[in-house]
Design a protein around this motif. Structure first.
Motif, PDB file in Angstrom:
ATOM      1  N   LYS A  53     -56.852 -51.097  41.361  1.00 54.70           N
ATOM      2  CA  LYS A  53     -57.863 -51.210  40.317  1.00 54.70           C
ATOM      3  C   LYS A  53     -58.034 -52.667  39.927  1.00 54.70           C
ATOM      4  CE  LYS A  53     -57.385 -46.688  38.167  1.00 54.70           C
ATOM      5  NZ  LYS A  53     -57.227 -45.977  36.898  1.00 54.70           N
ATOM      6  N   ARG A  54     -59.261 -53.044  39.666  1.00 53.44           N
ATOM      7  CA  ARG A  54     -59.536 -54.392  39.155  1.00 53.44           C
ATOM      8  C   ARG A  54     -59.145 -54.409  37.688  1.00 53.44           C
ATOM      9  NH1 ARG A  54     -59.652 -59.316  41.176  1.00 53.44           N
ATOM     10  NH2 ARG A  54     -61.394 -60.590  40.470  1.00 53.44           N
ATOM     11  N   ALA A  55     -58.404 -55.421  37.271  1.00 56.38           N
ATOM     12  CA  ALA A  55     -57.913 -55.494  35.894  1.00 56.38           C
ATOM     13  C   ALA A  55     -57.869 -56.939  35.424  1.00 56.38           C
ATOM     14  CB  ALA A  55     -56.520 -54.867  35.793  1.00 56.38           C
ATOM     15  N   ALA A  56     -57.872 -57.098  34.109  1.00 55.03           N
ATOM     16  CA  ALA A  56     -57.757 -58.413  33.483  1.00 55.03           C
ATOM     17  C   ALA A  56     -56.550 -58.403  32.555  1.00 55.03           C
ATOM     18  CB  ALA A  56     -59.020 -58.742  32.695  1.00 55.03           C
ATOM     19  N   LEU A  57     -55.848 -59.513  32.513  1.00 50.99           N
ATOM     20  CA  LEU A  57     -54.691 -59.681  31.637  1.00 50.99           C
ATOM     21  C   LEU A  57     -54.814 -61.045  30.981  1.00 50.99           C
ATOM     22  CD1 LEU A  57     -51.784 -58.903  30.646  1.00 50.99           C
ATOM     23  CD2 LEU A  57     -50.934 -59.981  32.743  1.00 50.99           C
ATOM     24  N   HIS A  58     -54.589 -61.104  29.665  1.00 52.95           N
ATOM     25  CA  HIS A  58     -54.559 -62.413  29.017  1.00 52.95           C
ATOM     26  C   HIS A  58     -53.476 -62.469  27.953  1.00 52.95           C
ATOM     27  CE1 HIS A  58     -57.327 -60.598  25.969  1.00 52.95           C
ATOM     28  NE2 HIS A  58     -56.667 -61.391  25.165  1.00 52.95           N
ATOM     29  N   PHE A  59     -53.036 -63.700  27.716  1.00 51.77           N
ATOM     30  CA  PHE A  59     -52.022 -63.998  26.722  1.00 51.77           C
ATOM     31  C   PHE A  59     -52.640 -64.943  25.706  1.00 51.77           C
ATOM     32  CE2 PHE A  59     -49.828 -62.939  30.576  1.00 51.77           C
ATOM     33  CZ  PHE A  59     -48.791 -62.127  30.155  1.00 51.77           C
ATOM     34  N   ASP A  60     -52.454 -64.661  24.415  1.00 51.33           N
ATOM     35  CA  ASP A  60     -52.956 -65.517  23.344  1.00 51.33           C
ATOM     36  C   ASP A  60     -51.822 -66.342  22.751  1.00 51.33           C
ATOM     37  OD1 ASP A  60     -55.654 -64.736  23.481  1.00 51.33           O
ATOM     38  OD2 ASP A  60     -55.241 -62.931  22.318  1.00 51.33           O
ATOM     39  N   GLY A  61     -52.174 -67.376  21.991  1.00 48.02           N
ATOM     40  CA  GLY A  61     -51.177 -68.224  21.348  1.00 48.02           C
ATOM     41  C   GLY A  61     -50.447 -69.124  22.319  1.00 48.02           C
ATOM     42  N   ASP A  70     -46.732 -69.321  20.952  1.00 49.72           N
ATOM     43  CA  ASP A  70     -46.336 -69.307  19.537  1.00 49.72           C
ATOM     44  C   ASP A  70     -45.891 -67.915  19.115  1.00 49.72           C
ATOM     45  OD1 ASP A  70     -46.763 -71.984  19.046  1.00 49.72           O
ATOM     46  OD2 ASP A  70     -48.839 -71.698  18.385  1.00 49.72           O
ATOM     47  N   TYR A  71     -46.380 -66.900  19.812  1.00 45.40           N
ATOM     48  CA  TYR A  71     -46.066 -65.496  19.545  1.00 45.40           C
ATOM     49  C   TYR A  71     -46.438 -64.714  20.792  1.00 45.40           C
ATOM     50  CZ  TYR A  71     -51.068 -65.773  18.679  1.00 45.40           C
ATOM     51  OH  TYR A  71     -52.408 -66.035  18.810  1.00 45.40           O
ATOM     52  N   LEU A  72     -45.882 -63.535  20.944  1.00 46.69           N
ATOM     53  CA  LEU A  72     -46.190 -62.699  22.099  1.00 46.69           C
ATOM     54  C   LEU A  72     -47.379 -61.806  21.774  1.00 46.69           C
ATOM     55  CD1 LEU A  72     -45.617 -61.674  24.928  1.00 46.69           C
ATOM     56  CD2 LEU A  72     -43.949 -60.084  23.943  1.00 46.69           C
ATOM     57  N   GLU A  73     -48.452 -62.015  22.515  1.00 46.95           N
ATOM     58  CA  GLU A  73     -49.604 -61.114  22.447  1.00 46.95           C
ATOM     59  C   GLU A  73     -50.284 -61.125  23.808  1.00 46.95           C
ATOM     60  OE1 GLU A  73     -53.888 -60.401  20.264  1.00 46.95           O
ATOM     61  OE2 GLU A  73     -52.290 -61.373  19.122  1.00 46.95           O
ATOM     62  N   ALA A  74     -50.220 -59.984  24.481  1.00 47.61           N
ATOM     63  CA  ALA A  74     -50.832 -59.832  25.797  1.00 47.61           C
ATOM     64  C   ALA A  74     -51.714 -58.596  25.782  1.00 47.61           C
ATOM     65  CB  ALA A  74     -49.756 -59.693  26.870  1.00 47.61           C
ATOM     66  N   ARG A  75     -52.829 -58.682  26.487  1.00 46.86           N
ATOM     67  CA  ARG A  75     -53.745 -57.543  26.600  1.00 46.86           C
ATOM     68  C   ARG A  75     -54.084 -57.323  28.059  1.00 46.86           C
ATOM     69  NH1 ARG A  75     -56.163 -56.323  21.492  1.00 46.86           N
ATOM     70  NH2 ARG A  75     -55.499 -57.875  19.949  1.00 46.86           N
ATOM     71  N   LEU A  76     -53.946 -56.077  28.496  1.00 45.65           N
ATOM     72  CA  LEU A  76     -54.269 -55.663  29.858  1.00 45.65           C
ATOM     73  C   LEU A  76     -55.365 -54.620  29.784  1.00 45.65           C
ATOM     74  CD1 LEU A  76     -53.634 -55.429  32.954  1.00 45.65           C
ATOM     75  CD2 LEU A  76     -51.994 -53.633  32.322  1.00 45.65           C
ATOM     76  N   ALA A  77     -56.402 -54.784  30.618  1.00 47.75           N
ATOM     77  CA  ALA A  77     -57.490 -53.807  30.635  1.00 47.75           C
ATOM     78  C   ALA A  77     -58.017 -53.648  32.052  1.00 47.75           C
ATOM     79  CB  ALA A  77     -58.617 -54.242  29.707  1.00 47.75           C
TER      80      ALA A  77
END
Length: 143
Positions: free
Chosen positions: A61-69, A119-126
């Motif tokens: 599956k095609r997916a996107a992952l990003h990390f903020d901070g 600075d903090y852990l925040e990841a989103r996978l879709a």
């Protein structure tokens, strides 16, 4: 076929995300650090380990992952300027430094890594909707 959407705000959440992206295939040109947005993002073709497996070799599956901070990104074991380079993601881990900050490490087959200072852990996978029959089911030597 349901599209996956996950968010990771702690180490336990990130372990779930890591399991879902294990053996994802990523073109080097499909990942990068946006310093102004403090975000590291990548596109991948992930192996869907949870699909119904009607196809013997499974689905990708095609997916996107990003990390903020993200405050810094460092690359090792591969050339980040090689646009045609392809990496296979093995795992994602988080090591806290001074809570809530820490280091996110993306580990690739062959020893390549991306280390993100956050600075903090925040990841989103879709998942992005596209799915197709995998050409092979990933397998790893256990030695």
């Amino acid at each position: 076929m349901t599209d996956l959407k996950l968010i990771a705000l702690d180490n336990e959440d990130l372990e779930v995300v890591s399991a879902h992206v294990q053996d994802a295939v990523i073109r080097v040109s499909d990942m990068g650090y946006a310093r102004g947005d403090r975000r590291f993002a990548l596109l991948m073709n992930r192996f869907d380990w949870t699909s119904d497996q009607k196809r013997a070799k499974g689905l990708r599956k095609r997916a996107a992952l990003h990390f903020d901070g993200v405050t810094h990104a460092a690359y090792a074991g591969f050339d980040p300027a090689a646009p045609e380079g392809v990496l296979e993601l093995l795992a994602i881990q988080f090591q806290p430094t001074s809570a809530p900050s820490g280091i996110v490490e993306l580990r690739f087959a062959g020893g390549g890594t991306v280390r993100l200072s956050v600075d903090y852990l925040e990841a989103r996978l879709a998942d992005l909707g596209a799915a197709w029959a995998a050409s092979a089911k990933p397998a790893h030597a256990l030695d």
